[in-house]
Design a protein around this motif. Sequence first.
Motif, PDB file in Angstrom:
ATOM      1  N   LEU A   1       0.830  -1.205   0.000  1.00 37.39           N
ATOM      2  CA  LEU A   1       0.000   0.000   0.000  1.00 37.39           C
ATOM      3  C   LEU A   1       0.862   1.250   0.000  1.00 37.39           C
ATOM      4  O   LEU A   1       0.498   2.268  -0.611  1.00 37.39           O
ATOM      5  CB  LEU A   1      -0.935   0.004   1.211  1.00 37.39           C
ATOM      6  CG  LEU A   1      -2.029  -1.070   1.239  1.00 37.39           C
ATOM      7  CD1 LEU A   1      -2.794  -1.006   2.553  1.00 37.39           C
ATOM      8  CD2 LEU A   1      -2.977  -0.917   0.061  1.00 37.39           C
ATOM      9  N   ASP A   2       1.984   1.173   0.681  1.00 37.07           N
ATOM     10  CA  ASP A   2       2.887   2.324   0.734  1.00 37.07           C
ATOM     11  C   ASP A   2       3.664   2.510  -0.562  1.00 37.07           C
ATOM     12  O   ASP A   2       4.155   3.607  -0.837  1.00 37.07           O
ATOM     13  CB  ASP A   2       3.871   2.165   1.900  1.00 37.07           C
ATOM     14  CG  ASP A   2       3.183   2.247   3.251  1.00 37.07           C
ATOM     15  OD1 ASP A   2       2.082   2.814   3.314  1.00 37.07           O
ATOM     16  OD2 ASP A   2       3.741   1.734   4.236  1.00 37.07           O
ATOM     17  N   GLU A   3       3.799   1.439  -1.344  1.00 37.46           N
ATOM     18  CA  GLU A   3       4.529   1.513  -2.609  1.00 37.46           C
ATOM     19  C   GLU A   3       3.694   0.879  -3.714  1.00 37.46           C
ATOM     20  O   GLU A   3       4.010  -0.207  -4.212  1.00 37.46           O
ATOM     21  CB  GLU A   3       5.883   0.799  -2.483  1.00 37.46           C
ATOM     22  CG  GLU A   3       6.803   1.419  -1.434  1.00 37.46           C
ATOM     23  CD  GLU A   3       8.121   0.673  -1.321  1.00 37.46           C
ATOM     24  OE1 GLU A   3       8.297  -0.309  -2.083  1.00 37.46           O
ATOM     25  OE2 GLU A   3       8.957   1.051  -0.501  1.00 37.46           O
ATOM     26  N   PRO A   4       2.616   1.535  -4.133  1.00 35.79           N
ATOM     27  CA  PRO A   4       1.723   0.948  -5.143  1.00 35.79           C
ATOM     28  C   PRO A   4       2.401   0.865  -6.497  1.00 35.79           C
ATOM     29  O   PRO A   4       3.396   1.550  -6.749  1.00 35.79           O
ATOM     30  CB  PRO A   4       0.550   1.936  -5.172  1.00 35.79           C
ATOM     31  CG  PRO A   4       1.141   3.233  -4.741  1.00 35.79           C
ATOM     32  CD  PRO A   4       2.192   2.885  -3.728  1.00 35.79           C
ATOM     33  N   PRO A   5       1.875   0.027  -7.390  1.00 34.88           N
ATOM     34  CA  PRO A   5       2.477  -0.091  -8.723  1.00 34.88           C
ATOM     35  C   PRO A   5       2.358   1.187  -9.540  1.00 34.88           C
ATOM     36  O   PRO A   5       3.090   1.382 -10.509  1.00 34.88           O
ATOM     37  CB  PRO A   5       1.687  -1.236  -9.367  1.00 34.88           C
ATOM     38  CG  PRO A   5       0.404  -1.296  -8.599  1.00 34.88           C
ATOM     39  CD  PRO A   5       0.750  -0.889  -7.205  1.00 34.88           C
ATOM     40  N   MET A   6       1.446   2.060  -9.135  1.00 39.08           N
ATOM     41  CA  MET A   6       1.288   3.343  -9.802  1.00 39.08           C
ATOM     42  C   MET A   6       0.774   4.331  -8.770  1.00 39.08           C
ATOM     43  O   MET A   6       0.054   3.951  -7.837  1.00 39.08           O
ATOM     44  CB  MET A   6       0.313   3.230 -10.963  1.00 39.08           C
ATOM     45  CG  MET A   6       0.546   4.227 -12.066  1.00 39.08           C
ATOM     46  SD  MET A   6      -0.520   3.856 -13.481  1.00 39.08           S
ATOM     47  CE  MET A   6       0.253   4.871 -14.719  1.00 39.08           C
ATOM     48  N   THR A   7       1.174   5.586  -8.896  1.00 39.25           N
ATOM     49  CA  THR A   7       0.799   6.574  -7.885  1.00 39.25           C
ATOM     50  C   THR A   7       0.069   7.746  -8.539  1.00 39.25           C
ATOM     51  O   THR A   7       0.641   8.817  -8.724  1.00 39.25           O
ATOM     52  CB  THR A   7       2.050   7.077  -7.137  1.00 39.25           C
ATOM     53  OG1 THR A   7       3.038   7.495  -8.098  1.00 39.25           O
ATOM     54  CG2 THR A   7       2.633   5.986  -6.289  1.00 39.25           C
ATOM     55  N   PRO A   8      -1.187   7.534  -8.929  1.00 37.92           N
ATOM     56  CA  PRO A   8      -1.877   8.589  -9.675  1.00 37.92           C
ATOM     57  C   PRO A   8      -2.374   9.719  -8.792  1.00 37.92           C
ATOM     58  O   PRO A   8      -2.766   9.522  -7.646  1.00 37.92           O
ATOM     59  CB  PRO A   8      -3.043   7.850 -10.318  1.00 37.92           C
ATOM     60  CG  PRO A   8      -3.317   6.728  -9.394  1.00 37.92           C
ATOM     61  CD  PRO A   8      -1.989   6.326  -8.813  1.00 37.92           C
ATOM     62  N   ARG A   9      -2.333  10.902  -9.362  1.00 44.30           N
ATOM     63  CA  ARG A   9      -3.039  12.039  -8.778  1.00 44.30           C
ATOM     64  C   ARG A   9      -4.004  12.525  -9.842  1.00 44.30           C
ATOM     65  O   ARG A   9      -3.593  12.951 -10.914  1.00 44.30           O
ATOM     66  CB  ARG A   9      -2.078  13.170  -8.403  1.00 44.30           C
ATOM     67  CG  ARG A   9      -2.771  14.311  -7.644  1.00 44.30           C
ATOM     68  CD  ARG A   9      -1.870  15.526  -7.524  1.00 44.30           C
ATOM     69  NE  ARG A   9      -1.681  16.158  -8.824  1.00 44.30           N
ATOM     70  CZ  ARG A   9      -0.572  16.816  -9.161  1.00 44.30           C
ATOM     71  NH1 ARG A   9       0.449  16.863  -8.348  1.00 44.30           N
ATOM     72  NH2 ARG A   9      -0.475  17.379 -10.357  1.00 44.30           N
ATOM     73  N   PHE A  10      -5.285  12.450  -9.545  1.00 43.66           N
ATOM     74  CA  PHE A  10      -6.290  12.808 -10.526  1.00 43.66           C
ATOM     75  C   PHE A  10      -6.608  14.290 -10.407  1.00 43.66           C
ATOM     76  O   PHE A  10      -6.741  14.831  -9.314  1.00 43.66           O
ATOM     77  CB  PHE A  10      -7.553  11.977 -10.302  1.00 43.66           C
ATOM     78  CG  PHE A  10      -7.295  10.501 -10.387  1.00 43.66           C
ATOM     79  CD1 PHE A  10      -7.220   9.875 -11.610  1.00 43.66           C
ATOM     80  CD2 PHE A  10      -7.075   9.746  -9.243  1.00 43.66           C
ATOM     81  CE1 PHE A  10      -6.969   8.514 -11.698  1.00 43.66           C
ATOM     82  CE2 PHE A  10      -6.820   8.399  -9.317  1.00 43.66           C
ATOM     83  CZ  PHE A  10      -6.768   7.784 -10.553  1.00 43.66           C
TER      84      PHE A  10
END
Length: 327
Positions: free
Chosen positions: A269-278
């Motif tokens: 959870l702390d290092e997701p496969p992608m870190t989107p900001r919408f």
Amino acid sequence: MSVHTGSTAVFQIPDQGVTVAGCASTWCELWAVATEPGVVTAVALAGVLALLAFAYVRDAEAACRRERRRVLDERDAFEAFADRVAEMDTVSVATEPGPTGVPAGALRGLGSARNGSPPGGGPGGGRDATLRRVMAAYEDTVLSLPHYRTEYDETAAESLAAELGPDTATALATDGGLSSGAQSALVDRSRRAVDARDRLADAIEEETDELADRETTLSSIDRRRGRLIDHLDGVRSDSEIDAAIDVWNRLTELEGECDELAADRQRSLDEPPMTPRFDADPDRTFYEYLYGPTDGPRYPVLAQIAELADRIRADKDGVEARIADGR
């Protein structure tokens, strides 16, 4: 489209855990996030089942598969749109500005592209025709996706500006048609949208694979838990106390495996496969994007681990009672 990632999305995630300060144990922290509405009731009813169903994880897997299919459909639609725009003939930029400084008829042309006005009707003539071809291509590709029409109340022009950037719509309007510059911008932004969705689809697939791995591990723990209880129920009375103590210790080991599994998931959870900001919600995380729209918990794996850990603790309580009764 306002909530799904697009070509202009920046991928970042806040540096925040899902644990609660002040908890003295991992399970205290785990329950703080897992016991959301609906979870407590499900855990309380879990005792009627011989083995857990792992519905949270399975529902999460289904949600990921659905979303990945949508993302791939969007990727294909933007790719088709880019191909169609790239093949269109362009027009020269209008040189006679109107009173506002925008070429005469340009904004009207973008707005009427959906309305089927004749190619030669009004100022701009052929330029208006190229606008209509662009917007028709957008409707035939991106806006033809069922979820676009059902989820977003946007005109074609509004959707194009939201997905490919307002400057691309402005270029069409101010140029009065599909100029070479507007064509280049549309194709480039559409290709970026394709690449962004490819990356997002890969990230969702990685999460789906992790969910499957977690479910396999949890199922293994639950089967071993069930076998231990079944074994104890079949032990002869003269050796039941020793067997109960052994089972209690083995259950404690299983509880420790749940603890380790929860910590491992927390790291994911702390290092997701992608870190989107919408753009519509800068604080939205990758996991909120996936699981926020669902009816299940926001952290399905942690909720599932908590449910299994609760079952193990309930079994330990029963074994302790048998030891205390001396039978």
